[in-house]
Design a protein around this motif. Structure first.
Motif, PDB file in Angstrom:
ATOM      1  N   GLU A  89     -16.652 -50.404  29.117  1.00 22.13           N
ATOM      2  CA  GLU A  89     -15.579 -49.462  28.774  1.00 22.13           C
ATOM      3  C   GLU A  89     -14.642 -50.125  27.767  1.00 22.13           C
ATOM      4  OE1 GLU A  89     -14.439 -46.260  29.360  1.00 22.13           O
ATOM      5  OE2 GLU A  89     -12.700 -46.892  28.176  1.00 22.13           O
ATOM      6  N   ARG A  90     -14.293 -49.373  26.727  1.00 23.76           N
ATOM      7  CA  ARG A  90     -13.459 -49.974  25.678  1.00 23.76           C
ATOM      8  C   ARG A  90     -12.009 -50.188  26.139  1.00 23.76           C
ATOM      9  NH1 ARG A  90     -12.601 -44.758  21.664  1.00 23.76           N
ATOM     10  NH2 ARG A  90     -11.574 -43.554  23.275  1.00 23.76           N
ATOM     11  N   ARG A  91     -11.560 -49.386  27.090  1.00 27.21           N
ATOM     12  CA  ARG A  91     -10.165 -49.510  27.539  1.00 27.21           C
ATOM     13  C   ARG A  91     -10.044 -50.526  28.665  1.00 27.21           C
ATOM     14  NH1 ARG A  91      -7.446 -44.585  25.886  1.00 27.21           N
ATOM     15  NH2 ARG A  91      -9.007 -43.060  25.290  1.00 27.21           N
TER      16      ARG A  91
ATOM     17  N   GLY B 220     -12.102 -24.669  31.622  1.00 27.53           N
ATOM     18  CA  GLY B 220     -11.890 -25.712  32.636  1.00 27.53           C
ATOM     19  C   GLY B 220     -13.217 -26.235  33.175  1.00 27.53           C
TER      20      GLY B 220
ATOM     21  N   ALA C  25      -8.693 -29.145  35.855  1.00 25.72           N
ATOM     22  CA  ALA C  25      -9.096 -28.227  36.921  1.00 25.72           C
ATOM     23  C   ALA C  25     -10.517 -28.584  37.340  1.00 25.72           C
ATOM     24  CB  ALA C  25      -9.040 -26.791  36.422  1.00 25.72           C
TER      25      ALA C  25
ATOM     26  N   GLY D 291     -15.456 -28.646  31.176  1.00 24.92           N
ATOM     27  CA  GLY D 291     -16.064 -29.810  30.497  1.00 24.92           C
ATOM     28  C   GLY D 291     -16.433 -30.914  31.478  1.00 24.92           C
ATOM     29  N   MET D 292     -15.474 -31.323  32.294  1.00 31.25           N
ATOM     30  CA  MET D 292     -15.742 -32.368  33.287  1.00 31.25           C
ATOM     31  C   MET D 292     -16.700 -31.864  34.361  1.00 31.25           C
ATOM     32  SD  MET D 292     -13.218 -33.639  36.269  1.00 31.25           S
ATOM     33  CE  MET D 292     -12.703 -31.976  36.425  1.00 31.25           C
ATOM     34  N   ASN D 293     -16.526 -30.600  34.777  1.00 29.54           N
ATOM     35  CA  ASN D 293     -17.425 -30.048  35.789  1.00 29.54           C
ATOM     36  C   ASN D 293     -18.875 -30.094  35.296  1.00 29.54           C
ATOM     37  OD1 ASN D 293     -15.780 -28.832  38.143  1.00 29.54           O
ATOM     38  ND2 ASN D 293     -14.611 -28.283  36.333  1.00 29.54           N
TER      39      ASN D 293
ATOM     40  N   ASP E  79     -19.617 -35.362  27.733  1.00 30.54           N
ATOM     41  CA  ASP E  79     -19.110 -34.946  26.416  1.00 30.54           C
ATOM     42  C   ASP E  79     -19.904 -35.566  25.267  1.00 30.54           C
ATOM     43  OD1 ASP E  79     -17.142 -33.470  27.634  1.00 30.54           O
ATOM     44  OD2 ASP E  79     -15.469 -34.389  26.557  1.00 30.54           O
TER      45      ASP E  79
ATOM     46  N   CYS F 153     -18.030 -50.477  22.360  1.00 32.01           N
ATOM     47  CA  CYS F 153     -19.356 -50.428  21.725  1.00 32.01           C
ATOM     48  C   CYS F 153     -19.181 -50.016  20.261  1.00 32.01           C
ATOM     49  CB  CYS F 153     -20.226 -49.414  22.459  1.00 32.01           C
ATOM     50  SG  CYS F 153     -21.824 -49.177  21.695  1.00 32.01           S
TER      51      CYS F 153
ATOM     52  N   ARG G 275      -6.359 -36.987  36.186  1.00 36.43           N
ATOM     53  CA  ARG G 275      -7.489 -37.648  35.525  1.00 36.43           C
ATOM     54  C   ARG G 275      -7.573 -39.128  35.929  1.00 36.43           C
ATOM     55  NH1 ARG G 275     -10.626 -36.887  30.732  1.00 36.43           N
ATOM     56  NH2 ARG G 275      -9.514 -34.983  30.220  1.00 36.43           N
TER      57      ARG G 275
ATOM     58  N   ASP H 158     -19.913 -41.930  26.516  1.00 44.05           N
ATOM     59  CA  ASP H 158     -18.710 -42.379  25.804  1.00 44.05           C
ATOM     60  C   ASP H 158     -17.989 -41.239  25.093  1.00 44.05           C
ATOM     61  OD1 ASP H 158     -21.000 -42.335  24.238  1.00 44.05           O
ATOM     62  OD2 ASP H 158     -20.444 -44.034  22.990  1.00 44.05           O
TER      63      ASP H 158
ATOM     64  N   ARG I 154      -4.922 -37.517  26.275  1.00 42.23           N
ATOM     65  CA  ARG I 154      -5.871 -36.599  26.899  1.00 42.23           C
ATOM     66  C   ARG I 154      -5.210 -35.967  28.098  1.00 42.23           C
ATOM     67  NH1 ARG I 154     -11.240 -37.512  26.068  1.00 42.23           N
ATOM     68  NH2 ARG I 154     -11.494 -35.566  27.148  1.00 42.23           N
TER      69      ARG I 154
ATOM     70  N   ALA J  73     -17.483 -39.111  33.687  1.00 44.67           N
ATOM     71  CA  ALA J  73     -18.924 -39.047  33.954  1.00 44.67           C
ATOM     72  C   ALA J  73     -19.536 -40.452  34.061  1.00 44.67           C
ATOM     73  CB  ALA J  73     -19.620 -38.251  32.854  1.00 44.67           C
TER      74      ALA J  73
HETATM   75  C1  LIG Z   1      -6.734 -30.892  26.858  1.00 43.15           C
HETATM   76  C2  LIG Z   1      -7.977 -30.943  27.669  1.00 43.15           C
HETATM   77  C3  LIG Z   1      -8.013 -30.330  28.908  1.00 43.15           C
HETATM   78  C4  LIG Z   1      -9.167 -30.371  29.675  1.00 43.15           C
HETATM   79  N1  LIG Z   1      -9.175 -29.726  30.873  1.00 43.15           N
HETATM   80  C5  LIG Z   1     -10.313 -29.715  31.615  1.00 43.15           C
HETATM   81  C6  LIG Z   1     -10.346 -29.049  32.879  1.00 43.15           C
HETATM   82  O1  LIG Z   1      -9.347 -28.481  33.329  1.00 43.15           O
HETATM   83  N2  LIG Z   1     -11.513 -29.069  33.590  1.00 43.15           N
HETATM   84  C7  LIG Z   1     -12.628 -29.684  33.125  1.00 43.15           C
HETATM   85  O2  LIG Z   1     -13.665 -29.643  33.804  1.00 43.15           O
HETATM   86  N3  LIG Z   1     -12.635 -30.323  31.927  1.00 43.15           N
HETATM   87  C8  LIG Z   1     -11.506 -30.357  31.177  1.00 43.15           C
HETATM   88  N4  LIG Z   1     -11.491 -31.016  29.975  1.00 43.15           N
HETATM   89  C9  LIG Z   1     -12.727 -31.660  29.490  1.00 43.15           C
HETATM   90  C10 LIG Z   1     -12.912 -33.045  30.108  1.00 43.15           C
HETATM   91  O3  LIG Z   1     -11.785 -33.837  29.794  1.00 43.15           O
HETATM   92  C11 LIG Z   1     -14.166 -33.696  29.564  1.00 43.15           C
HETATM   93  O4  LIG Z   1     -15.231 -32.804  29.576  1.00 43.15           O
HETATM   94  C12 LIG Z   1     -14.525 -34.913  30.413  1.00 43.15           C
HETATM   95  O5  LIG Z   1     -13.511 -35.882  30.309  1.00 43.15           O
HETATM   96  C13 LIG Z   1     -15.859 -35.490  29.949  1.00 43.15           C
HETATM   97  O6  LIG Z   1     -16.122 -36.672  30.630  1.00 43.15           O
HETATM   98  P1  LIG Z   1     -16.922 -37.828  29.892  1.00 43.15           P
HETATM   99  O7  LIG Z   1     -16.986 -38.939  30.879  1.00 43.15           O
HETATM  100  O8  LIG Z   1     -18.174 -37.307  29.315  1.00 43.15           O
HETATM  101  O9  LIG Z   1     -16.010 -38.267  28.663  1.00 43.15           O
HETATM  102  P2  LIG Z   1     -14.593 -38.953  28.687  1.00 43.15           P
HETATM  103  O10 LIG Z   1     -13.823 -38.551  29.871  1.00 43.15           O
HETATM  104  O11 LIG Z   1     -14.019 -38.731  27.332  1.00 43.15           O
HETATM  105  O12 LIG Z   1     -14.916 -40.507  28.862  1.00 43.15           O
HETATM  106  C14 LIG Z   1     -15.491 -41.285  27.843  1.00 43.15           C
HETATM  107  C15 LIG Z   1     -15.159 -42.738  28.126  1.00 43.15           C
HETATM  108  O13 LIG Z   1     -15.847 -43.552  27.181  1.00 43.15           O
HETATM  109  C16 LIG Z   1     -14.959 -44.514  26.666  1.00 43.15           C
HETATM  110  N5  LIG Z   1     -15.424 -44.850  25.327  1.00 43.15           N
HETATM  111  C17 LIG Z   1     -15.398 -44.055  24.221  1.00 43.15           C
HETATM  112  N6  LIG Z   1     -15.940 -44.692  23.175  1.00 43.15           N
HETATM  113  C18 LIG Z   1     -16.313 -45.905  23.622  1.00 43.15           C
HETATM  114  C19 LIG Z   1     -16.916 -47.024  22.995  1.00 43.15           C
HETATM  115  N7  LIG Z   1     -17.244 -46.986  21.698  1.00 43.15           N
HETATM  116  N8  LIG Z   1     -17.184 -48.121  23.743  1.00 43.15           N
HETATM  117  C20 LIG Z   1     -16.865 -48.162  25.066  1.00 43.15           C
HETATM  118  N9  LIG Z   1     -16.264 -47.143  25.711  1.00 43.15           N
HETATM  119  C21 LIG Z   1     -16.011 -46.017  25.000  1.00 43.15           C
HETATM  120  C22 LIG Z   1     -13.593 -43.836  26.679  1.00 43.15           C
HETATM  121  O14 LIG Z   1     -12.539 -44.763  26.654  1.00 43.15           O
HETATM  122  C23 LIG Z   1     -13.665 -43.062  27.985  1.00 43.15           C
HETATM  123  O15 LIG Z   1     -13.243 -43.829  29.072  1.00 43.15           O
HETATM  124  C24 LIG Z   1     -10.329 -31.030  29.187  1.00 43.15           C
HETATM  125  C25 LIG Z   1     -10.294 -31.666  27.951  1.00 43.15           C
HETATM  126  C26 LIG Z   1      -9.136 -31.626  27.195  1.00 43.15           C
HETATM  127  C27 LIG Z   1      -9.122 -32.304  25.867  1.00 43.15           C
END
Ligand SMILES: Cc1cc2nc3c(=O)[nH]c(=O)nc-3n(C[C@H](O)[C@H](O)[C@H](O)COP(=O)(O)OP(=O)(O)OC[C@H]3O[C@@H](n4cnc5c(N)ncnc54)[C@H](O)[C@@H]3O)c2cc1C
Length: 439
Positions: free
Chosen positions: A31-33, A310, A50, A312-314, A300, A130, A105, A160, A45, A12
């Motif tokens: 980004e921390r990574r 499936g 999907a 969370g990301m959507n 998230d 952060c 991913r 994050d 992860r 996101a």
């Molecule tokens: C096993 C599993 C299967 C999944 N399958 C699906 C699926 O099929 N379809 C779907 O839609 N969703 C799926 N999801 C959910 C999906 O992975 C998340 O909803 C999605 O990644 C959320 O995106 P995000 O950017 O909010 O968070 P994230 O993808 O978690 O990204 C957060 C980012 O912030 C960074 N970060 C964290 N803390 C800090 C900090 N303190 N300082 C700087 N950077 C930081 C992290 O390194 C990361 O890059 C799945 C999740 C899991 C665990």
């Protein structure tokens, strides 16, 4: 123009930076990574996910859907594997063109970051973790290999993830901040089915494979290189669980008993099981998602859900679209935009959290049953007979952009009507039979 500091360039974070960059805002993304394009795959992860209608729509709106989806693999339905190794295919929809898509991913993450970097007003800083945010200022405190730095802007957005540092700072500062996290008793472990010798897929490629075993399950999604990523969802504790399965013999025995058809396809099973981490599954609900025009949460960080729908990301991608719309409608008044974004998204995030937990029970337990398959057939028959009027819940969630809460409510009403009709039909049939017997 306002300046946004974004924390987290996951799925996101990258996408939101692109949306904000397109609006002309100054954006600094931390980004921390390390940069995922340098081969730093997000450890522990899901390797693939999907993606469906909502996620694809968000990519389309910023013009990167084609680029992102070029390596995605369509999955047209569930392929159920029973203990005897027999297969049953259950399509996702009556329309065979409606499918979900397995996408990597790391590749998707790189695509959204590159989309953001096409705007000269977006800067991405890797290896910046952060630690906290002074939300009144707002200023983000970050750790780097060469020491601590700060980043200030008009707004800090926490993208994050489930264990958000930005959310933690909001929780510590905002009086009456509501926070609830709940963990499942199940964890997950990723395992691999490598490609066949000719690089082909060793099971049906265009399906999401499920080995439902009542209290636990394994699933597998295809990858473009001919492999499958399997995920075992299993209890952390208990007589048969991650905790009690310690030795290679324990692992082998468990897999041979439960997933006998998968074992010959998993030559690295023992190494994978030993070396891959066991992840936990959390649902996070919080409120509010913003503080004045100073901080806001997206994805998230605002609403982590368990992965069984499936979505969370959507949903996180859909947040980006809605926040962008709210910024447009509020003519630059960020506080108004954040309030409206929360109003439009919160009940839907809560509805999705409930649906995702319910779907775990459906996937691991019910998909194996004849009743489940009969219900799916009835769903599809009703959908075909009443086009646009009857939509199965899975279809509404996965193949439309209907708000999640509305889809959940509509499904409840539909189910009540279907059950009432079935009871009525049964009652009429019995009455007719009794009448015939009596005459
Ligand atoms: C096993 C599993 C299967 C999944 N399958 C699906 C699926 O099929 N379809 C779907 O839609 N969703 C799926 N999801 C959910 C999906 O992975 C998340 O909803 C999605 O990644 C959320 O995106 P995000 O950017 O909010 O968070 P994230 O993808 O978690 O990204 C957060 C980012 O912030 C960074 N970060 C964290 N803390 C800090 C900090 N303190 N300082 C700087 N950077 C930081 C992290 O390194 C990361 O890059 C799945 C999740 C899991 C665990």
């Amino acid at each position: 123009m306002s300046k946004f500091v974004l924390i987290g360039s996951g799925l996101a974070g990258g996408l939101l930076a692109a949306y904000l960059g397109r609006r002309g805002y100054e954006v600094d993304l931390y980004e921390r990574r390390a940069d995922p394009r340098e081969g730093n795959i997000v450890g522990g992860r899901s390797i693939n996910l999907a993606i469906s209608t909502r996620g694809i729509h968000a990519l389309e709106q910023i013009g990167i859907a084609e680029e992102a989806m070029q390596h995605a693999i369509p999955m047209r339905g569930r392929m159920i594997h029973n203990r005897a190794g027999e297969l049953h295919f259950s399509p996702y929809d009556v329309d065979p063109k409606k499918c979900i898509n397995s996408i990597g991913r790391a590749a998707l993450n790189s695509t959204v970051i590159e989309a953001a970097q096409r705007y000269s007003n977006v800067r991405v800083h890797f290896n910046h973790k952060c630690t906290s945010v002074d939300i009144d200022s707002p200023v983000a405190h970050l750790e780097t290999a060469s020491g601590s730095v700060t980043a200030s802007g008009d707004t800090v957005i926490g993208v994050d993830g489930a264990f958000s540092a930005v959310r933690k700072s909001m929780q510590n500062t905002i009086a009456k901040f509501q926070y609830d996290e709940s963990y499942l008793a199940h964890g997950y472990k990723e395992l691999t089915i490598p490609p066949g010798p000719d690089g082909s897929w060793r099971m049906e490629k265009n399906a999401l494979h499920i080995w439902p075993r009542k209290s636990f399950m394994m699933i597998a999604l295809p990858n473009p290189d001919g492999s499958f990523t399997c995920t075992l969802f299993w209890e952390f504790e208990g007589p048969r669980s991650f905790a009690t399965t310690k030795t290679d013999d324990d692992v082998r025995r468990f897999f041979e008993e439960e997933f006998p058809d998968a074992v010959p396809l998993m030559p690295d099973l023992l190494d994978d099981f030993r070396n891959n981490p066991t992840g936990s599954l959390v649902t996070v609900r919080c409120a509010p998602w913003s503080y004045r025009d100073k901080t806001c949460l997206v994805g998230d960080a605002a609403h982590a859900v368990v992965p069984f729908y499936g979505q969370g990301m959507n949903a996180a991608f859909e947040d980006c679209v809605v926040l962008d719309e709210c910024l447009e409608e509020s003519s630059g008044n960020r506080e108004r935009a954040f309030t409206e974004y929360f109003r439009r998204r919160k009940e839907n995030a809560d509805a999705l959290a409930d649906l995702a937990i319910r779907n775990f029970i459906e996937m691991r337990d019910k998909t194996a049953s004849k009743t489940f398959r009969a219900k799916k057939k009835l769903d599809h028959a009703l959908e075909a007979a009443l086009p646009g009027k009857y939509l199965p819940l899975y279809t509404m969630v996965t193949f439309t952009r209907m708000p999640y809460a509305k889809a959940a409510k509509r499904a409840q009403i539909q189910d009540s009507l279907v059950y009432a009709s079935l009871i009525l039909i049964a009652a009429v049939s019995i009455t007719a039979m009794l009448w015939l017997l009596a005459t």
